[in-house]
Design a protein around this motif. Structure first.
Motif, PDB file in Angstrom:
ATOM      1  N   ASN A   6       0.842  -1.192   0.000  1.00  0.00           N
ATOM      2  CA  ASN A   6       0.000   0.000   0.000  1.00  0.00           C
ATOM      3  C   ASN A   6       0.885   1.252   0.000  1.00  0.00           C
ATOM      4  OD1 ASN A   6      -1.683   2.184   0.743  1.00  0.00           O
ATOM      5  ND2 ASN A   6      -3.034   0.853   1.902  1.00  0.00           N
ATOM      6  N   PRO A   7       0.768   2.116  -1.013  1.00  0.00           N
ATOM      7  CA  PRO A   7       1.612   3.307  -1.065  1.00  0.00           C
ATOM      8  C   PRO A   7       1.332   4.313   0.053  1.00  0.00           C
ATOM      9  CG  PRO A   7      -0.039   3.363  -2.816  1.00  0.00           C
ATOM     10  CD  PRO A   7      -0.131   2.016  -2.170  1.00  0.00           C
ATOM     11  N   ASN A   8       0.184   4.173   0.723  1.00  0.00           N
ATOM     12  CA  ASN A   8      -0.149   5.074   1.830  1.00  0.00           C
ATOM     13  C   ASN A   8       0.489   4.657   3.154  1.00  0.00           C
ATOM     14  OD1 ASN A   8      -2.030   6.732   0.290  1.00  0.00           O
ATOM     15  ND2 ASN A   8      -3.337   4.918   0.295  1.00  0.00           N
ATOM     16  N   VAL A   9       1.027   3.451   3.188  1.00  0.00           N
ATOM     17  CA  VAL A   9       1.627   2.924   4.420  1.00  0.00           C
ATOM     18  C   VAL A   9       3.121   3.207   4.413  1.00  0.00           C
ATOM     19  CG1 VAL A   9       2.095   0.854   5.789  1.00  0.00           C
ATOM     20  CG2 VAL A   9      -0.145   1.152   4.710  1.00  0.00           C
ATOM     21  N   GLN A  10       3.556   3.926   5.429  1.00  0.00           N
ATOM     22  CA  GLN A  10       4.973   4.263   5.532  1.00  0.00           C
ATOM     23  C   GLN A  10       5.779   3.105   6.107  1.00  0.00           C
ATOM     24  OE1 GLN A  10       5.662   7.939   7.591  1.00  0.00           O
ATOM     25  NE2 GLN A  10       7.881   7.694   7.611  1.00  0.00           N
ATOM     26  N   TYR A  23      -6.714  -8.883   2.074  1.00  0.00           N
ATOM     27  CA  TYR A  23      -5.575  -8.339   1.324  1.00  0.00           C
ATOM     28  C   TYR A  23      -5.970  -7.045   0.620  1.00  0.00           C
ATOM     29  CZ  TYR A  23      -2.565  -7.533  -2.661  1.00  0.00           C
ATOM     30  OH  TYR A  23      -1.767  -6.921  -3.598  1.00  0.00           O
ATOM     31  N   ASN A  24      -7.096  -7.059  -0.077  1.00  0.00           N
ATOM     32  CA  ASN A  24      -7.541  -5.874  -0.828  1.00  0.00           C
ATOM     33  C   ASN A  24      -7.824  -4.692   0.084  1.00  0.00           C
ATOM     34  OD1 ASN A  24      -7.345  -6.984  -3.397  1.00  0.00           O
ATOM     35  ND2 ASN A  24      -9.413  -7.853  -3.311  1.00  0.00           N
ATOM     36  N   TYR A  25      -8.410  -4.965   1.255  1.00  0.00           N
ATOM     37  CA  TYR A  25      -8.700  -3.873   2.183  1.00  0.00           C
ATOM     38  C   TYR A  25      -7.403  -3.185   2.609  1.00  0.00           C
ATOM     39  CZ  TYR A  25     -10.151  -1.294   6.308  1.00  0.00           C
ATOM     40  OH  TYR A  25     -10.347  -0.301   7.218  1.00  0.00           O
ATOM     41  N   PHE A  26      -6.420  -3.964   3.015  1.00  0.00           N
ATOM     42  CA  PHE A  26      -5.182  -3.371   3.508  1.00  0.00           C
ATOM     43  C   PHE A  26      -4.298  -2.861   2.368  1.00  0.00           C
ATOM     44  CE2 PHE A  26      -6.625  -5.567   7.242  1.00  0.00           C
ATOM     45  CZ  PHE A  26      -6.343  -4.650   8.232  1.00  0.00           C
ATOM     46  N   ARG A  27      -4.466  -3.379   1.169  1.00  0.00           N
ATOM     47  CA  ARG A  27      -3.730  -2.855   0.023  1.00  0.00           C
ATOM     48  C   ARG A  27      -4.216  -1.462  -0.356  1.00  0.00           C
ATOM     49  NH1 ARG A  27      -1.791  -0.551  -3.403  1.00  0.00           N
ATOM     50  NH2 ARG A  27      -0.706  -1.192  -5.287  1.00  0.00           N
ATOM     51  N   ASN A  28      -5.482  -1.171  -0.036  1.00  0.00           N
ATOM     52  CA  ASN A  28      -6.086   0.088  -0.489  1.00  0.00           C
ATOM     53  C   ASN A  28      -6.451   1.055   0.623  1.00  0.00           C
ATOM     54  OD1 ASN A  28      -6.272  -0.515  -3.418  1.00  0.00           O
ATOM     55  ND2 ASN A  28      -7.513  -2.206  -2.708  1.00  0.00           N
ATOM     56  N   ILE A  29      -6.296   0.674   1.875  1.00  0.00           N
ATOM     57  CA  ILE A  29      -6.686   1.572   2.960  1.00  0.00           C
ATOM     58  C   ILE A  29      -5.870   2.857   2.870  1.00  0.00           C
ATOM     59  CG2 ILE A  29      -5.071   0.596   4.637  1.00  0.00           C
ATOM     60  CD1 ILE A  29      -7.217   0.946   6.769  1.00  0.00           C
ATOM     61  N   SER A  30      -6.538   3.974   3.111  1.00  0.00           N
ATOM     62  CA  SER A  30      -5.845   5.257   2.934  1.00  0.00           C
ATOM     63  C   SER A  30      -5.619   6.003   4.243  1.00  0.00           C
ATOM     64  CB  SER A  30      -6.624   6.151   1.967  1.00  0.00           C
ATOM     65  OG  SER A  30      -7.934   6.385   2.459  1.00  0.00           O
ATOM     66  N   SER A  31      -6.290   5.591   5.311  1.00  0.00           N
ATOM     67  CA  SER A  31      -6.031   6.254   6.600  1.00  0.00           C
ATOM     68  C   SER A  31      -6.484   5.369   7.737  1.00  0.00           C
ATOM     69  CB  SER A  31      -6.749   7.600   6.673  1.00  0.00           C
ATOM     70  OG  SER A  31      -8.146   7.416   6.572  1.00  0.00           O
TER      71      SER A  31
END
Length: 195
Positions: free
Chosen positions: A30-34, A187-195
């Motif tokens: 996920n690109p939103n996850v640091q 997987y899809n939920y955590f791949r796309n979660i934004s906050s």
């Protein structure tokens, strides 16, 4: 976003272990996850027994050196993910004992003299991913939603953590449990979660 996964199952080669892997994989992609960090309570041999006596005062629980590393991880996290089975209608004693010790006054909440305390973990969100042997709607219809009430209202929101999202997966010991579908959903939920 910093993600902390708290894994509470004694066996990694299990369905809970499979959900844990999908959460980790999705989060890392996920690109939103640091960054992702993990607390594995059974692997850590975490002692869930809460003790306060003449030597260990209850008012000093938040200063316990045994839990400082865990406190730092909780402070660091934006999103806390709990992965656990539902046994006897509730999370494992290991996880509840972790919460007993971690959610201490002056770390997780502060008494203000009002009806409810001030939650000191405001700004954090939580996701609870749980599995059970029985049907998915069993806790709702037969246990009056006790699991969600406990985790959301009595524990997490009490210390300021909200919102709290739930994934309760039932029939997980059945070949008709649609495991692959549920794993992909996580997987899809955590791949796309934004906050």
């Amino acid at each position: 976003m910093n993600v902390l996964i708290i894994y509470t199952h004694p066996h990694h080669n299990s369905l809970n272990g499979a959900f844990f892997k999908e959460i980790l994989k999705g989060s890392e992609e996920n690109p939103n996850v640091q960054e992702v960090r993990i607390i594995d309570l059974y692997q850590d041999k975490f002692d869930p027994v809460l003790i306060f006596n003449e030597e260990k005062k209850r008012r000093d629980m938040h200063k316990d050196p045994e839990i400082q590393e865990y406190q730092e991880k909780i402070k660091w996290a934006d999103n806390i993910v709990f992965v656990y089975p539902i046994w006897w209608g509730r999370p494992p004693a290991m996880l509840l004992g972790f919460i007993d010790r971690m959610f201490a006054a002056n770390f997780a909440y502060r008494q203000t003299g009002g009806l409810l305390p001030e939650g000191l973990l405001k700004g954090k969100r939580a996701v609870c991913v749980s599995t059970m042997q029985g049907p998915t709607h069993y806790p709702f219809f037969f246990l009056q939603n006790a699991h969600k009430v406990l985790m959301k209202r009595a524990l997490l929101q009490y210390v300021g953590i909200k919102p709290v999202k739930f994934f309760e997966f039932g029939m997980m010991e059945s070949p008709k449990g649609k495991h692959d579908v549920k794993l992909k959903r996580i997987y899809n939920y955590f791949r796309n979660i934004s906050s």
